[in-house]
Design an enzyme around this catalytic site. Structure first.
Site, PDB file in Angstrom:
ATOM      1  N   GLU A   1      -1.807  -9.162   3.524  1.00 10.74           N
ATOM      2  CA  GLU A   1      -1.470  -9.541   4.789  1.00 10.74           C
ATOM      3  C   GLU A   1      -2.713  -9.965   5.398  1.00 10.74           C
ATOM      4  O   GLU A   1      -2.909 -11.178   6.179  1.00 10.74           O
ATOM      5  CB  GLU A   1      -0.596  -8.793   5.762  1.00 10.74           C
ATOM      6  CG  GLU A   1      -1.479  -7.606   6.193  1.00 10.74           C
ATOM      7  CD  GLU A   1      -1.125  -6.363   5.362  1.00 10.74           C
ATOM      8  OE1 GLU A   1      -1.040  -6.673   4.087  1.00 10.74           O
ATOM      9  OE2 GLU A   1      -1.514  -4.972   5.657  1.00 10.74           O
TER      10      GLU A   1
ATOM     11  N   CYS B   1       0.831  -1.245  -0.169  1.00 12.00           N
ATOM     12  CA  CYS B   1       0.108  -0.026  -0.088  1.00 12.00           C
ATOM     13  C   CYS B   1       0.799   1.179   0.169  1.00 12.00           C
ATOM     14  O   CYS B   1       1.609   1.630  -1.103  1.00 12.00           O
ATOM     15  CB  CYS B   1      -1.016   0.033   1.017  1.00 12.00           C
ATOM     16  SG  CYS B   1      -2.448   0.886   0.754  1.00 12.00           S
TER      17      CYS B   1
ATOM     18  N   HIS C   1      -3.531  -5.159   0.624  1.00 13.22           N
ATOM     19  CA  HIS C   1      -3.211  -5.424   1.691  1.00 13.22           C
ATOM     20  C   HIS C   1      -3.214  -7.130   1.656  1.00 13.22           C
ATOM     21  O   HIS C   1      -4.109  -7.641   2.411  1.00 13.22           O
ATOM     22  CB  HIS C   1      -3.947  -5.026   3.188  1.00 13.22           C
ATOM     23  CG  HIS C   1      -3.605  -3.543   3.186  1.00 13.22           C
ATOM     24  ND1 HIS C   1      -2.498  -3.014   4.172  1.00 13.22           N
ATOM     25  CD2 HIS C   1      -4.162  -2.309   2.744  1.00 13.22           C
ATOM     26  CE1 HIS C   1      -2.360  -1.713   4.058  1.00 13.22           C
ATOM     27  NE2 HIS C   1      -3.215  -1.414   3.271  1.00 13.22           N
TER      28      HIS C   1
HETATM   29  N1  GLN Z   1      -1.932   6.797   2.746  1.00  9.51           N
HETATM   30  C1  GLN Z   1      -2.042   6.104   1.618  1.00  9.51           C
HETATM   31  C2  GLN Z   1      -3.425   6.178   1.003  1.00  9.51           C
HETATM   32  O1  GLN Z   1      -4.379   6.424   1.799  1.00  9.51           O
HETATM   33  C3  GLN Z   1      -1.772   4.578   1.865  1.00  9.51           C
HETATM   34  C4  GLN Z   1      -2.783   3.947   2.840  1.00  9.51           C
HETATM   35  C5  GLN Z   1      -2.148   2.481   3.233  1.00  9.51           C
HETATM   36  O2  GLN Z   1      -1.066   2.233   3.286  1.00  9.51           O
HETATM   37  N2  GLN Z   1      -3.085   1.639   3.621  1.00  9.51           N
HETATM   38  O3  GLN Z   1      -3.525   5.772  -0.180  1.00  9.51           O
END
Ligand code: GLN
Length: 542
Positions: free
Chosen positions: A517, A381, A515
Site C-alpha cells: 500500500e 504483513c 506493505h
Molecule cells: N506483528 C507482525 C510482525 O511484527 C506483523 C507486523 C505488520 O503487520 N506490520 O511481524
C-alpha cells in the site's frame, strides 16, 4: 536558486496541514517544478514507530526504511515522489543528536543551549541532503503556540533570515469558524493566530483558511488588513469530500498563484491529470464491496495508505470501492453461520498489518472464510502471517500452529527474525534488544516464482517492496503447505525468507509479508491491489 516554503498551522490542530502541503507540492509539480517535501514533528519520540495507532494513526515507511508520519504518505501520493529518511525528523531526534554530540565532546568547553545548539541542529536538518530542488516544502507538525514546537519556529525564523526572506514563503493554515446563529465566518481566531506567530518573529505570507463556505470580499479584506498580507494571499481552503479534488480546488482559490507571485515566478499549470481522476471518481461505472478485517478500524487514519491504495485500484478499474472496516475480534467465538452472515456480502476480504494479540483469531477466521468460500483474499504483513497460520491449522492439520508473537505454547510457524541480510550486510537482532527502529524496515527485493499469480500481477521476476515487521514465516513449512496447494511464490533472493503465499486453485488468494500500500499512487495503482479489485469485480458478476 532553491525556494523554501513552510507550512505552519494555527488556531486548532487537525486542519489537514499535511494534505495542504502535499497539495501545494502537487500544484508546483503540475507547473513543472522539482519539489522536495519534509516534515518536522515536535514530539519527543525519536520516530512514530513506537507509538500506538491510537496516538498517531498509520506509521508510513519510506523506501530507505524510516518509520515516519502518515503525512509523508500524502506527499508521496500527491507529488508522486519518493521520500527519504532525511525528509522527516522529530523533536526527540533533534535533542538526541545534540546530546550525542555533547557526549562525544563536539561542544567541548561550551554550555549546550537551545540557541544555538538545538536550533543549529534543526537548521542542519532543513538544509541536509538537498540537491537541485526548485522548492523544498517543510511542514511543522502541531499548532503554533505548542510548547514543543517553539524551537522549530525559532530555527525557521533564523533560517529565513539567513536565506533571505524573499526566498522563503510561510503558508499559514488556519480556521474560519462559521457561526450558524450569526450566519457568518469569523476571522478573529485567525487574526490572533497570526499575532501568535509574530511573537515567534514570523510573519505569515499566505493565509490558507479552512472554511465551510467561500470567503466574501469583506472577510478577505479584513484578514489582509489585520494580518498584514496582500488580500490576494488570503486563500480559502474549502471543505471537499474527495481529497483528490484538492489540487483543483486550491488552485481555483489561488494558492499556487499566490505562492508563485510571492516568489515572482509566474508559470503555467497543467491540471489535466487531476481533472481526469476527479472526473473518473465522479462517474464510477462499477462498484465492489470490500471488508477490511483489522484491529483499529474506528480510527480512519490507521490504515490511511491501505484505504488510498484501494481507492487507486478502484480508479484504475473505473470502480467505486466501498470499504467496510470490521473489527476482527467481533468474529471471534462465532459460529460458521454467524461468520458467513458477517462476511457474505463482500466480494473481497483484506486482512491488513498489525501488532499484538487482540483480534488475531478473528483475522484467522476471516482468512478461513475467504479461502473456503472462494472469496478474493488479500493479506498484508500480519495478514499474511495469519493466512499461513490458518492454512497450517485447517489445511495441514497442525491444530496449534501460531506465531510466537502471540504465544510460545504452539507449533511456531511464524517466528521472530533474529538475522537477515540486506545489500550483502547481515542484520542481527538479539532477543532482548530495543523495540524502536529495530524491525525489518524499508524496501527489500523479492524474487517471484515463475508462472505464479504474483509474477502475473507484477509482470516481472523480481520486485521490491517495503517492510515493517519483526516476525516471518518459517521456511521449513514450505513443503507441508505445498502438499495442500499453498505455494510460496515470492522469496528473499537468498531463498530463506518467504515473502508471498498464494493458492493457485483459489480465484484470488494472495498474501505478502510486505506493505504494498505504501507504493500505490493515484495515477499508478499498485498491481496487487488492482488484481484484487479485478478479482472482486469478477466475483460481483457471478
Ligand atoms: N506483528 C507482525 C510482525 O511484527 C506483523 C507486523 C505488520 O503487520 N506490520 O511481524
Amino acid at each position: 536558486m532553491t525556494k523554501y516554503i513552510f507550512t505552519l498551522g494555527g488556531v486548532v490542530s487537525s486542519l489537514g496541514k499535511g494534505i495542504a502541503s502535499a497539495t501545494l507540492g502537487a500544484l508546483l509539480q503540475a507547473r513543472g517544478y522539482k519539489v522536495r517535501m519534509r516534515k518536522m514533528d515536535p514530539y519527543l519520540n525519536l520516530d512514530p514507530g513506537t507509538m500506538s495507532p491510537y496516538q498517531h494513526g498509520e506509521v508510513f515507511v519510506t523506501e530507505d526504511g524510516a518509520e515516519t508520519d502518515l503525512d509523508l504518505g500524502h506527499y508521496e501520493r500527491f507529488a508522486n515522489i519518493s521520500c527519504h529518511k532525511t525528509d522527516s525528523i522529530s523533536g526527540g531526534r533533534i535533542y538526541h543528536n545534540v546530546l550525542t554530540k555533547e557526549r562525544r565532546g563536539d561542544y567541548l568547553g561550551g554550555t549546550v543551549q537551545m540557541i544555538p545548539h538545538v536550533t543549529n541542529e534543526v537548521k542542519a536538518f532543513l538544509e541536509s541532503d538537498l540537491t537541485d530542488e526548485d522548492f523544498v516544502l517543510y511542514e511543522v507538525g502541531g499548532t503554533v503556540g505548542d510548547i514543543e514546537g517553539t524551537i522549530f519556529l525559532e530555527a525557521v525564523r533564523q533560517f529565513m533570515n539567513e536565506k533571505g526572506r524573499k526566498n522563503c514563503c510561510v503558508v499559514y493554515l488556519t480556521l474560519l469558524p462559521f457561526i450558524e446563529t450569526a450566519g457568518e465566518l469569523k476571522t478573529k481566531p485567525t487574526q490572533q493566530a497570526v499575532k501568535r506567530l509574530m511573537e515567534a518573529g514570523i510573519q505569515a505570507d499566505v493565509l490558507l483558511c479552512r472554511s465551510k463556505i467561500a470567503l466574501g470580499e469583506d472577510e478577505r479584506k479584513k484578514l489582509a488588513l489585520f494580518c498584514n498580507v496582500p488580500s490576494q494571499n488570503v486563500v480559502a481552503a474549502l471543505d471537499v469530500d474527495n481529497v483528490y479534488g484538492l489540487p483543483i480546488s486550491y488552485h481555483e482559490q489561488g494558492l499556487d498563484t499566490s505562492v508563485l507571485s510571492y516568489f515572482d515566478m509566474p508559470s503555467d499549470v497543467d491540471l489535466s491529470k487531476w481533472k481526469q481522476i476527479v472526473n473518473t471518481m465522479n462517474h464510477f461505472q462499477k462498484n465492489v464491496q470490500i471488508a477490511v478485517v483489522g484491529k483499529y478500524c474506528h480510527l480512519p487514519d490507521t490504515y490511511k495508505s491501505l484505504k488510498e491504495a484501494l481507492v487507486h485500484a478502484g480508479i484504475s478499474e473505473n470502480t467505486k470501492v466501498d470499504i467496510d472496516w470490521i473489527e476482527s475480534d467481533l468474529l471471534e467465538g462465532k459460529s460458521t453461520k454467524e461468520v458467513a452472515k458477517a462476511l457474505e456480502k463482500y466480494q473481497g476480504i483484506l486482512v491488513p498489518g498489525g501488532f499484538g494479540n487482540r483480534g488475531v483469531e478473528g483475522k484467522i477466521t476471516a482468512v478461513q472464510y475467504a479461502r473456503e468460500n472462494k472469496i478474493p483474499f488479500f493479506g498484508i504483513c500480519l495478514g499474511m502471517q495469519m493466512a499461513v497460520v490458518e492454512c497450517m491449522r485447517h489445511l495441514c492439520g497442525v491444530k496449534d500452529a501460531n506465531s510466537t508473537e502471540f504465544t510460545s505454547d504452539c507449533t511456531p510457524v511464524i517466528t521472530r527474525m533474529s538475522v537477515w541480510e540486506k545489500d550483502g550486510i547481515k542484520t542481527i537482532r538479539p532477543e532482548k534488544g530495543d523495540m524502536g527502529g529495530t524491525m525489518r524496515l524499508g524496501a527489500y527485493p523479492c524474487v517471484l516464482k515463475k508462472g505464479s499469480l504474483a509474477e502475473k500481477l507484477y509482470g516481472t521476476k523480481q520486485i521490491s517492496e517495503r517492510h515493517r515487521h519483526r516476525y516471518e514465516m518459517d521456511i521449513n513449512y514450505e513443503s507441508v503447505l505445498a502438499e495442500k496447494g499453498v505455494v510460496i511464490s515470492g522469496k528473499s533472493p537468498d531463498g530463506l525468507l518467504p515473502e508471498i503465499i498464494e493458492i493457485p486453485e483459489h480465484p484470488f488468494f494472495f498474501a505478502g509479508q510486505f506493505h504494498p500500500e505504501f507504493k500505490s499512487k493515484p495515477f499508478a495503482a499498485h498491481p496487487v491491489f488492482q488484481g484484487f479489485i479485478r478479482a472482486a469485480l469478477k466475483k460481483a458478476s457471478e
